[in-house]
Write a protein that holds these residues in place. Structure first.
Motif, PDB file in Angstrom:
ATOM      1  N   LEU A  23      52.200  25.792  32.740  1.00 21.44           N
ATOM      2  CA  LEU A  23      52.024  25.327  34.025  1.00 21.44           C
ATOM      3  C   LEU A  23      53.046  26.043  34.810  1.00 21.44           C
ATOM      4  O   LEU A  23      52.392  26.524  36.128  1.00 21.44           O
ATOM      5  N   TYR A  27      51.980  28.436  37.961  1.00 20.23           N
ATOM      6  CA  TYR A  27      52.415  28.170  39.275  1.00 20.23           C
ATOM      7  C   TYR A  27      53.038  29.495  40.048  1.00 20.23           C
ATOM      8  O   TYR A  27      52.697  29.864  41.116  1.00 20.23           O
ATOM      9  N   GLU A  30      50.121  32.124  40.606  1.00 17.73           N
ATOM     10  CA  GLU A  30      49.211  31.746  41.673  1.00 17.73           C
ATOM     11  C   GLU A  30      50.015  31.705  43.041  1.00 17.73           C
ATOM     12  O   GLU A  30      49.538  32.050  44.062  1.00 17.73           O
ATOM     13  N   LEU A  64      44.026  19.972  34.819  1.00 18.42           N
ATOM     14  CA  LEU A  64      45.038  20.833  35.305  1.00 18.42           C
ATOM     15  C   LEU A  64      44.877  22.215  35.870  1.00 18.42           C
ATOM     16  O   LEU A  64      45.237  22.609  36.778  1.00 18.42           O
ATOM     17  N   ILE A  65      43.615  22.608  35.543  1.00 18.13           N
ATOM     18  CA  ILE A  65      43.174  23.957  36.075  1.00 18.13           C
ATOM     19  C   ILE A  65      41.690  24.064  36.043  1.00 18.13           C
ATOM     20  O   ILE A  65      40.937  23.390  35.462  1.00 18.13           O
ATOM     21  N   LEU A  74      45.146  26.486  39.336  1.00 21.36           N
ATOM     22  CA  LEU A  74      45.694  25.169  39.458  1.00 21.36           C
ATOM     23  C   LEU A  74      44.816  24.015  40.240  1.00 21.36           C
ATOM     24  O   LEU A  74      44.364  24.677  41.416  1.00 21.36           O
ATOM     25  N   GLY A  78      47.273  19.979  38.789  1.00 24.07           N
ATOM     26  CA  GLY A  78      48.163  20.951  38.151  1.00 24.07           C
ATOM     27  C   GLY A  78      49.161  21.466  39.050  1.00 24.07           C
ATOM     28  O   GLY A  78      50.300  21.563  38.558  1.00 24.07           O
ATOM     29  N   TRP A  79      48.879  21.524  40.143  1.00 24.39           N
ATOM     30  CA  TRP A  79      50.127  22.062  41.313  1.00 24.39           C
ATOM     31  C   TRP A  79      51.277  20.987  41.383  1.00 24.39           C
ATOM     32  O   TRP A  79      52.490  21.315  41.186  1.00 24.39           O
ATOM     33  N   ALA A  82      53.138  21.148  38.209  1.00 19.79           N
ATOM     34  CA  ALA A  82      53.884  22.568  38.068  1.00 19.79           C
ATOM     35  C   ALA A  82      55.002  22.582  38.940  1.00 19.79           C
ATOM     36  O   ALA A  82      56.069  23.029  38.417  1.00 19.79           O
TER      37      ALA A  82
END
Length: 226
Positions: A23, A27, A30, A64-65, A74, A78-79, A82
Motif C-alpha cells: 500500500l 500510494y 500513484e 484495496l486496488i 488504489l 486503499g487510499w 495507505a
C-alpha cells in the motif's frame, strides 16, 4: 475478505505487514503519477514478479486496488489505508530522529509502523506539532502542497545554489544511498552549489560544506531542492 471502513481514515490493524508495504509503495507511485509496474514493485520489495502478481490479486479481492486496462489503482479504501500506513511510518521516523542516524530512520520505522495504534498515532501527531514532512522531507498525507515548489536536483543549472529539502520515498528504499548522502552532508536543509554537469556520463557534482560530491542522475532526480 479484509474489511476496511470508509468513514474517515481506516484502521489498518486487520492488514498484514506485507499488504501495508504494498500500500505504501502504491500510494507513492500513484501520488506521483508513476505507472504501477509489477517488475518495479518486485525490485523495490525485493520479491519475485509472481509474488507481486499474487499479492496484487489478493488486494483486488479485498477491495484495496483495481486492475484493468487503465492500470493498477488504489480504491478509495486503499487510499485511506495507505495514508494511515504512510503517516505512521513518518511519525516513527520523527520519534527516532534524536536516537538513530538519519540514514537508518527509514529502515527502522519500516519495522515499527505496523505496530502502533490509532491512539498512538494521534498522540504522536500532537506531540510532534503536526509536522508536514518526514525527516527526509517527504510530505505527510494531506500536506503535499508543502513540497510542491521543490524541484529535482537534475533541473538545477550549472553554478546555481539551492537548499536541499527532500529525498524522495523511492530513494529511501536504497539504504546505501541514504548512508552516502548522510556521510557527505547531503541532508535536508543543506546548502549546495552545482559545480559540474556531465551529460555524457549522466553525473552532477555539487559542493556542500566545502567538499565536492558526485551524484549519478539516477540518484540526483530523487533529491529535491528549493
Amino acid at each position: 475478505m479484509t474489511k476496511i471502513t470508509s468513514s474517515g481514515e481506516s484502521e489498518i490493524s486487520g492488514l498484514s505487514a506485507t499488504i501495508q508495504d504494498y500500500l505504501s509503495l502504491l500510494y507513492v507511485m500513484e501520488r506521483d503519477g508513476e505507472a504501477v509496474v509489477g517488475s518495479r514493485l518486485a525490485e523495490l520489495l525485493r520479491v519475485t514478479p509472481p509474488t507481486v502478481t499474487n499479492t496484487l490479486k489478493r488486494m483486488t479481492r479485498d477491495g484495496l486496488i483495481t486492475m484493468d486496462k487503465s492500470g493498477t489503482h488504489l480504491t478509495e479504501a486503499g487510499w485511506e489505508a495507505a495514508r494511515v500506513v504512510m503517516r505512521r511510518h513518518m511519525l516513527m521516523e520523527w520519534m527516532m530522529r534524536a536516537t538513530l542516524p538519519w540514514s537508518k530512520l527509514h529502515s527502522e520505522a519500516h519495522h515499527l509502523e505496523h505496530a502502533i495504534s490509532a491512539m498512538t498515532e494521534a498522540a504522536l501527531l500532537e506531540q510532534l506539532g503536526h509536522p508536514q514532512t518526514c525527516p527526509h522531507g517527504n510530505p505527510l498525507p494531506g500536506c503535499e502542497e508543502a513540497v510542491a515548489g521543490w524541484v529535482p536536483l537534475t533541473q538545477i543549472t550549472l553554478g546555481q545554489t539551492a537548499t536541499l529539502r527532500r529525498i524522495h520515498e523511492l530513494a529511501e528504499e536504497n539504504a546505501d544511498l541514504l548512508a552516502f548522502l548522510e556521510r557527505n552532508g547531503l541532508l535536508p536543509g543543506a546548502t549546495l552549489r552545482v559545480s559540474e554537469i556531465l551529460p555524457f556520463n549522466q553525473t552532477i557534482t555539487v559542493e556542500v560544506e566545502g567538499r565536492a560530491v558526485v551524484l549519478g542522475n539516477a540518484a540526483a532526480k530523487y533529491l529535491f531542492v528549493e
